[in-house]
Scaffold this active site. Structure first.
Site, PDB file in Angstrom:
ATOM      1  CG  PHE A  26     -24.687 149.596 103.505  1.00  0.00           C
ATOM      2  CD1 PHE A  26     -25.995 149.865 103.155  1.00  0.00           C
ATOM      3  CD2 PHE A  26     -24.439 148.675 104.507  1.00  0.00           C
ATOM      4  CE1 PHE A  26     -27.059 149.212 103.794  1.00  0.00           C
ATOM      5  CE2 PHE A  26     -25.481 148.018 105.152  1.00  0.00           C
ATOM      6  CZ  PHE A  26     -26.795 148.291 104.785  1.00  0.00           C
ATOM      7  CG  ASP A  46     -17.923 150.550 108.394  1.00  0.00           C
ATOM      8  OD1 ASP A  46     -17.577 149.404 108.748  1.00  0.00           O
ATOM      9  OD2 ASP A  46     -19.067 150.819 107.983  1.00  0.00           O
ATOM     10  CE  LYS A  99     -21.045 142.600 106.596  1.00  0.00           C
ATOM     11  NZ  LYS A  99     -22.217 141.727 106.437  1.00  0.00           N
TER      12      LYS A  99
END
Length: 406
Positions: A139, A226, A255
């Site tokens: 994702f 990532d 984040k």
């Protein structure tokens, strides 16, 4: 039907687009690893804003720093130098061993920038149609390009045609990636999460990461890792790939980097650091002084309070306690993860645990249908970890009992 409590405030958003399957909860404020809803109910927060609230809520060192910055300068155009950008970039370069940083506002933007870097890297080498290796269950975001790189047919459905140029392979199978890329001169990069978050807390093994680093070096590809969810100390290293002892060429972050203030970054090593030139990429909000101050202060506080070590200690404690409490449960498949990124996989779908946990004062998430995901603030204590286990494990046992009976 239960009668409404006196002065009970309904959690509803009739004028907000219906893009989330929300619980009937509206949060009011927080302190540390606890939050309160608008009706006064308290919850232990094991979700951390989906791995965002690194320092918990209302941290006594972060809040005054952000208040100070708001009183000085919130936003500045990137027409001008922003000193706090250099301060945060310098720290990220130091922690990663890479070379420079592009700042944006979200993980999606960071991943989109990484994909653009890979394509321009290919075009600069004369490759007309660059291709990037991506992974099953991955994702990377919900823009059309990052959605195309994502390995989840459910979130892709309804948004075709997807962007071309991606080669998809399974996790932790070096022979599979060699086979999928054999004799293909258009491959320019390999792109993966060191630990897949939305995909179910699935880790790339340290040896696999080392093998892919070697493969990229041999073929002049970019290694792009990532770290949007698994980075910023969550696993006990600043970045999860550091457990493997390698350096990527491109590393998207977001984040937890700003402890709740929106921030994204792409950290680049020598091979990718100078691909973008003026006019190739940009952002309006990325790198604004408030977000940069949040990043600088987050890292400073993490270092001062030893939060990387705390992530290892508390994360190990939670996994061991859950394993002990659920020992012998036939419906338990696996407990996995690293540091404070924990997945408890069951043999059956367990989405109903989201509401049951909230009803019992615990916030968490269920991902990939069958995985309970715990990604709390890195400030969580052993005592709070014990509370998480004491609430969660009986709920899992009860659900497994119901599933078995059905």
């Amino acid at each position: 039907m239960t009668a409404a409590l006196p002065h009970h405030i309904e959690a509803a958003s009739p004028n907000v687009m219906n893009t989330y399957g929300r619980l009937p909860i509206a949060l009011s404020h927080g302190q540390g690893c606890r939050v309160w809803d608008v009706n006064g109910k308290v919850y232990l927060d094991a979700l951390g804003g989906i791995a965002v609230n690194t320092l918990g809520h209302n941290h006594p060192k972060l809040v005054p720093a952000l208040q100070d910055q708001i009183g000085k300068l919130i936003h500045s155009s990137n027409y001008y130098h922003v000193p706090l950008q250099e301060a945060l970039a310098s720290k990220l370069v130091e922690l990663s061993g890479l070379e420079n940083v592009f700042f944006c506002s979200t993980g999606l933007e960071a991943n989109e920038a990484a994909l653009k870097l890979a394509r321009k890297f290919g075009h600069d080498k004369g490759i007309e149609r660059p291709e990037i290796v991506v992974y099953e269950k991955a994702f990377h975001g919900r823009s059309i390009a990052t959605l195309s790189a994502t390995g989840n047919p459910k979130v892709q459905a309804g948004f075709g045609p997807l962007v071309e140029g991606f080669i998809r392979v399974p996790l932790n199978d070096i022979d599979a990636i060699k086979t999928a890329t054999a004799n293909n001169p258009n491959v320019v990069a390999v792109f993966f999460e060191a630990i897949q978050g939305e995909g179910g807390v699935n880790s790339m093994t340290d040896q696999y990461i080392r093998d892919v680093r070697k493969l990229c070096d041999e073929n002049d590809w970019l290694l792009m890792i990532d770290e949007v969810q698994c980075g910023m100390g969550r696993t006990g290293k600043w970045f999860a790939h550091q457990w493997a002892g390698v350096k990527p060429d491109v590393m998207p972050l977001a984040k937890g980097l700003g402890s709740g203030v929106p921030i994204g970054a792409v950290v680049a090593g020598p091979k990718a650091a100078h691909i973008f030139q003026p006019g190739n990429h940009g952002t309006t909000f990325g790198g604004n002084p408030l977000a940069m101050r949040a990043g600088v202060e987050t890292i400073r506080i993490m270092e001062e309070e030893g939060l990387l070590a705390n992530a290892v200690k508390v994360g190990d404690h939670i996994r061991q306690a859950i394993a002990r409490e659920l020992a012998g449960e036939a419906g338990l498949k696996e407990i996995r993860g690293r540091g404070l990124m924990i997945g408890v996989e069951l043999h059956k779908p367990c989405g109903e645990l989201l509401k049951r946990a909230a009803d019992n004062g615990l916030l968490l998430s269920v991902t990939a249908d069958t995985v309970v995901r715990l990604i709390p603030s890195l400030t969580m204590t052993i005592a709070e970890a014990d509370e998480v286990v004491a609430i969660l494990c009986p709920l899992i046992k009860q659900l497994l009992k119901e599933k078995a009976a059905a």
